[in-house]
Design an enzyme around this catalytic site. Structure first.
Site, PDB file in Angstrom:
ATOM      1  N   HIS A  97      18.990  15.274  13.188  1.00  0.00           N
ATOM      2  CA  HIS A  97      18.957  14.018  13.937  1.00  0.00           C
ATOM      3  C   HIS A  97      19.987  13.980  15.061  1.00  0.00           C
ATOM      4  O   HIS A  97      19.903  13.128  15.950  1.00  0.00           O
ATOM      5  CB  HIS A  97      19.122  12.809  13.000  1.00  0.00           C
ATOM      6  CG  HIS A  97      20.495  12.597  12.463  1.00  0.00           C
ATOM      7  ND1 HIS A  97      20.876  12.981  11.193  1.00  0.00           N
ATOM      8  CD2 HIS A  97      21.590  12.022  13.013  1.00  0.00           C
ATOM      9  CE1 HIS A  97      22.134  12.641  10.988  1.00  0.00           C
ATOM     10  NE2 HIS A  97      22.591  12.070  12.076  1.00  0.00           N
ATOM     11  N   SER A 152      28.325  12.875  12.003  1.00  0.00           N
ATOM     12  CA  SER A 152      27.117  13.572  11.561  1.00  0.00           C
ATOM     13  C   SER A 152      27.134  15.025  12.027  1.00  0.00           C
ATOM     14  O   SER A 152      27.376  15.310  13.203  1.00  0.00           O
ATOM     15  CB  SER A 152      25.869  12.876  12.112  1.00  0.00           C
ATOM     16  OG  SER A 152      25.667  11.645  11.479  1.00  0.00           O
ATOM     17  N   ASP A 186      17.078  17.793   7.365  1.00  0.00           N
ATOM     18  CA  ASP A 186      18.003  17.305   8.386  1.00  0.00           C
ATOM     19  C   ASP A 186      19.052  18.350   8.750  1.00  0.00           C
ATOM     20  O   ASP A 186      20.222  18.040   8.948  1.00  0.00           O
ATOM     21  CB  ASP A 186      18.687  16.010   7.932  1.00  0.00           C
ATOM     22  CG  ASP A 186      19.256  15.213   9.108  1.00  0.00           C
ATOM     23  OD1 ASP A 186      18.831  15.462  10.251  1.00  0.00           O
ATOM     24  OD2 ASP A 186      20.143  14.357   8.878  1.00  0.00           O
TER      25      ASP A 186
END
Length: 362
Positions: free
Chosen positions: A83, A191, A113
């Site tokens: 993402h 992230s 992911d």
């Protein structure tokens, strides 16, 4: 707050006072934190992604996003979240020394992911963070998160493993299993950064937080490093991760539905549809061939009911998917099924490679 220890020595005539200031005394835990940050922080990079969007008048407007990444070898491979790089038209990596490099996307797997990008930087500028093992983690174990929250530069937060074996939905809606939960602060921009154990090995990739406000509230999640290793190795080799594929649409059989349909079993997984030519089709699994209304639902019934896969009971569709995910394309998987007429059989399915563009997930 720590204060320096001060001792005074007074001479025999009282003419002088000698002050001795003892150096700051750090705890072993603090020393461990500082040592790991100094050694590993240079291996965490900032990733800036540029996405081209259109405004109300269809003008192209570049939009930038930030995330973190982890250098995994001296060739310039960097692992991050899918993402973080999703839909990016340009990727720029900034190393800890401030040097910037244009990165290319090697490949990504939305279902876990995980993504891999690559930069052409001199090996001498790259600090590799070693990968550890996520199979033997313990709740309460100390962890450290290094990342680039809010684009402020590299930061370190510490905490513990709060829980193990969590499940998390990936951007595609697929279930990622054995996710690590931690109370180490993870904020926007973290992230793709590493979750590190006290020995300095990466045990996970920070991926998401649970928060009603969007800010950290002490519930963060990381993809386990053993999942990352498996996916990254294949992405580097072939540009994508090959998921095992059954080739069937599955539906959980609930007791009330089984009772309404007068089935010989009360729990299991109904095979609703079988893709022609798929592994399920070649193994002889049968999908539904008639419609039945149960309450307010119209179901396609008449297909097989999977009750066990490799000896493990399957009460929900997720159980079948979870077991299949442990195998690779080409592996043989035994399934115990109940036919619609009540007969029981065991079939062996040779798993295929899931088509990369296909509406049938399994």
């Amino acid at each position: 707050m720590k204060l320096p220890k001060v001792t005074a020595t007074i001479g025999i005539f009282g003419f002088f006072v000698a002050l001795t200031v003892q150096a700051w005394a750090y705890t072993r835990d603090e020393e461990n934190n500082m040592e790991l940050y100094e050694r590993l922080a240079p291996g965490v990079v900032n990733i800036t992604s540029t996405i081209l969007e259109r405004d109300f008048f269809f003008n192209i407007i570049p939009k930038k996003g930030v995330g973190s990444g982890v250098v995994i070898d001296k060739r310039g491979y960097i692992v991050t979240n899918h993402h973080v790089i999703e839909d990016a038209s340009k990727l720029e990596v900034t190393l800890a020394n401030g040097e910037k490099y244009t990165a290319r996307l090697v490949g990504s797997d939305p279902d876990t992911d995980v993504a891999v990008i690559k930069i052409n930087a001199p090996p001498s500028e790259l600090v590799v963070i070693p990968m550890g093992d996520s199979d033997n983690l313990k709740v309460g174990q100390k962890v450290l998160a290094i990342g680039n929250p809010f684009g402020l530069g590299q930061t370190l937060t510490t905490g513990v493993i709060s829980s193990l074996g969590r499940s998390l939905r990936s951007p595609t809606g697929a279930l990622v299993e054995n996710v690590i939960q931690t109370d180490a602060s993870i904020n926007p921009g973290n992230s793709g950064g590493p979750l590190i154990d006290s020995s300095g090995r990466m045990i996970g990739i920070n991926t998401a937080i649970f928060s009603p406000t969007g800010a950290n509230v002490g519930i963060g999640f990381a993809i386990p490093v053993n999942t990352v290793k498996r996916v990254v190795e294949e992405i580097i080799e072939r540009g994508y991760y090959a998921h095992p594929w059954l080739g069937a649409t599955l539906l959980t059989l609930f007791p009330d539905v089984a009772e309404a349909l007068h089935l010989p079993v009360r729990r299991g997984v109904m095979v609703v549809e079988v893709v022609p030519g798929s592994p399920a089709d070649r193994a002889g699994l049968r999908g539904g061939n008639m419609q039945a209304q149960v309450g307010n639902y119209l179901l396609l019934v008449g297909g097989d009911i999977i009750i066990r896969v490799e000896g493990k009971e399957t009460a929900q569709a997720e159980d079948v998917i979870r077991i299949i995910r442990r195998y690779r394309p080409g592996d043989r998987v035994r399934m115990d099924i109940v036919r619609w007429d009540g007969s029981r059989e065991r079939v062996t399915v040779v798993l295929g490679e899931r088509p990369r563009t296909n509406r049938y997930r399994w």
